[in-house]
Design an enzyme around this catalytic site. Structure first.
Site, short mmCIF file in Angstrom:
data_model
loop_
_atom_site.label_atom_id
_atom_site.label_comp_id
_atom_site.label_asym_id
_atom_site.label_seq_id
_atom_site.Cartn_x
_atom_site.Cartn_y
_atom_site.Cartn_z
N SER A 165 -90.57 -73.84 6.72
CA SER A 165 -91.02 -74.04 7.98
C SER A 165 -91.85 -72.96 8.44
CB SER A 165 -90.14 -74.71 9.07
OG SER A 165 -90.88 -75.19 10.00
N ASP A 369 -90.46 -85.07 4.51
CA ASP A 369 -90.67 -84.48 5.55
C ASP A 369 -91.90 -85.03 6.32
OD1 ASP A 369 -90.99 -82.51 7.70
OD2 ASP A 369 -91.43 -80.81 6.15
N HIS A 429 -87.23 -82.15 5.47
CA HIS A 429 -87.88 -80.61 5.73
C HIS A 429 -87.10 -79.61 5.23
CE1 HIS A 429 -90.42 -78.15 8.12
NE2 HIS A 429 -89.36 -77.60 8.96
#
Ligand SMILES: *[C@@H]1O[C@H](CO)[C@@H](O)[C@H](O)[C@H]1NC(C)=O
Ligand SMILES: *[C@@H]1O[C@H](CO)[C@@H](O)[C@H](O)[C@H]1NC(C)=O
Ligand SMILES: *[C@@H]1O[C@H](CO)[C@@H](O)[C@H](O)[C@H]1NC(C)=O
Length: 450
Positions: A165, A369, A429
């Site tokens: 991320s 995600d 994610h």
């Protein structure tokens, strides 16, 4: 810069006993306890960064024959020593039980709580928080210089930066500075590459794809698609005008529009619903409500109550060096707030510089995600100016099987020269949390072990 290594297997044993866990019940534990060290580095005046290193534990190989992997968490403000370590790739899970798919069997692991203020890192003055990627990277250069000077045994071992991320954006910026520092001889290490997981390289490209992606999997109707696309255009407009704080606020608005139209889809895995946030509320150090909302979505889930209790309870006891008045996660809201102006800035050009410099770059993304969906990653990859891109784009992908005995496809991969892209199936994610075996296999492939 105080840097006294501390070993801890005795302490960990004590900890297990204190927690009433029978060590005899632990079956997958390697025969030999791994060595761990941790400490603070003062990276700037009033800015103290915490790191935690685990030496690889492999029954057949000395740590010196395995790579060193640094893991960077997202947010900004998410803790690598907490979330990445106990929820994703470290030797123990958050119940302090051995993790079967820990990366420690194939690499030594360096967790760093960055930017300063994250996790157990802290600042002494509120003007010491990082406000941009350049500061994040220069702080990390101080940490890495100190680390490699004090741990010469790692200077020749291939060193990779893996990330998730917002950690991916930091990994790109840090990777480029590290590449320069190694060339200039100011940091002695064998820098071998960066891996950008569900990364924040060009977040607006993901926002723009939210509508079509959700629509294609029956999570938006026609009207919802119109609404999501409209607010996405507003985000793009702000980014194009260089109004990055406004873009950050609009991003928050876009998330709300998605939430309203999807009955609360989970941004981290579209096949699930978002769980209501736990009691956080007024303990936050800032009060601008859109930012609070954004913080809760981007950082709060990385430090939910159970993990927070673990880190602020048994783990801080074990570590012994955490200042009494420093709470794990206590400054993360300020970390996030201070990076507000950086949040939406794309860094595609940094990835280009890494590629031109010959640094190995791996991109990996979870199929499920949403927050930085795969379509968005593919969109910014197409914008690279890198000369190898046309060849890369023309390749056909190959299937990867994490279990060689199974025909179930775990991922697809494309790789050309120093760029590789992994499409990780059935992961959201947090790829290592969702697909531990495939994540481990990918790390082994990236570090040239498979
Ligand atoms: C492992 O490697 C280190 C560093 O090269 C060396 O000092 C140590 O003796 C090795 N240990 C074993 C068991 O081979
Ligand atoms: C800096 O902050 C830490 C953690 O809150 C605290 O323990 C320490 O005393 C502070 N140092 C100074 C010089 O204020
Ligand atoms: C970089 O990537 C290339 C191509 O996949 C590979 O041959 C090389 O071994 C990699 N280098 C490192 C240090 O991982």
């Amino acid at each position: 810069m105080e840097l006294a290594p501390r070993t801890s297997s005795v302490l960990r044993l004590l900890l297990l006993l204190l927690l009433g866990l029978s060590t005899g019940a632990v079956t997958a534990r390697p025969a030999e306890e791994g060595k761990e060290v941790w400490d603070y580095v003062t990276v700037r005046k009033d800015a103290h960064m915490f790191w935690w290193l685990y030496y690889a534990t492999n029954p057949c190989k000395n740590f010196s024959e395995l790579p060193l992997v640094m893991w960077l968490q997202g947010g900004p403000g998410g803790s690598s020593t907490g979330f990445g370590n106990f929820e994703e790739i470290g030797p123990l899970d958050s119940d302090l039980k051995p993790r079967r798919s820990t990366w420690l069997q194939s690499a030594s692991l360096l967790f760093v709580d960055n930017p300063v203020g994250t996790g157990f890192s802290y600042v002494n003055k509120s003007d010491a928080y990082a406000k941009d990627l350049a500061t994040v990277a220069s702080d990390m250069m101080v940490l890495l210089r100190t680390f490699f000077d004090c741990h010469k045994e790692f200077q020749t071992i291939p060193f990779y930066i893996f990330s998730e991320s917002y950690g991916g954006k930091m990994a790109a910026g840090i990777g480029l500075e590290l590449y320069k520092a190694v060339r200039q001889g100011t940091i002695r290490c064998n820098f071998a590459g960066v891996a950008l997981g569900d990364s924040w390289i060009s977040p607006v490209d993901s926002v723009l794809s939210w509508g079509p992606f959700l629509y294609s999997v029956s999570l938006l109707d026609d009207q919802g698609l119109v609404e999501v696309s409209q607010v996405a255009e507003d985000v793009l407009d702000a980014v194009n005008k260089g109004l990055f704080k406004e873009a950050t606020q609009l991003w928050g608005k876009a998330e709300m529009v998605v939430e309203q139209n999807t009955d609360g889809v989970n941004f981290y895995n579209i096949l699930t619903k978002s769980t209501p946030m736990s009691a956080v509320k007024s303990s936050l150090e800032f009060t601008q409500s859109p930012l609070v909302h954004l913080y809760q979505r981007h950082v709060r889930h990385l430090q939910q109550d159970a993990l927070s209790q673990l880190m602020n309870g048994p783990i801080r006891k074990k570590l012994r060096i955490i200042p009494e008045d420093c709470t794990w996660g206590g400054q993360s809201a300020s970390v996030f707030q201070n990076m507000e102006g950086d949040f939406m800035k794309p860094v595609i050009s940094i990835v280009d510089e890494l590629l031109e410099a010959g640094v190995n770059v791996t991109i990996y993304n979870g199929q499920l995600d949403l927050i930085v969906d795969t379509i968005g990653q593919e969109a910014w990859v197409r914008k690279l100016k890198w000369t190898g891109l046309p060849e890369f784009s023309q390749l056909k992908w190959k299937a990867v099987y994490s279990d060689p005995k199974s025909s179930e496809t775990s991922a697809f991969i494309k790789s050309y020269k120093n760029l590789a892209f992994y499409w990780i199936l059935r992961a959201g994610h947090m790829v290592p949390s969702d697909q531990g075996d495939m994540a481990l296999k990918m790390m082994r492939m990236v570090t040239q072990q498979d």
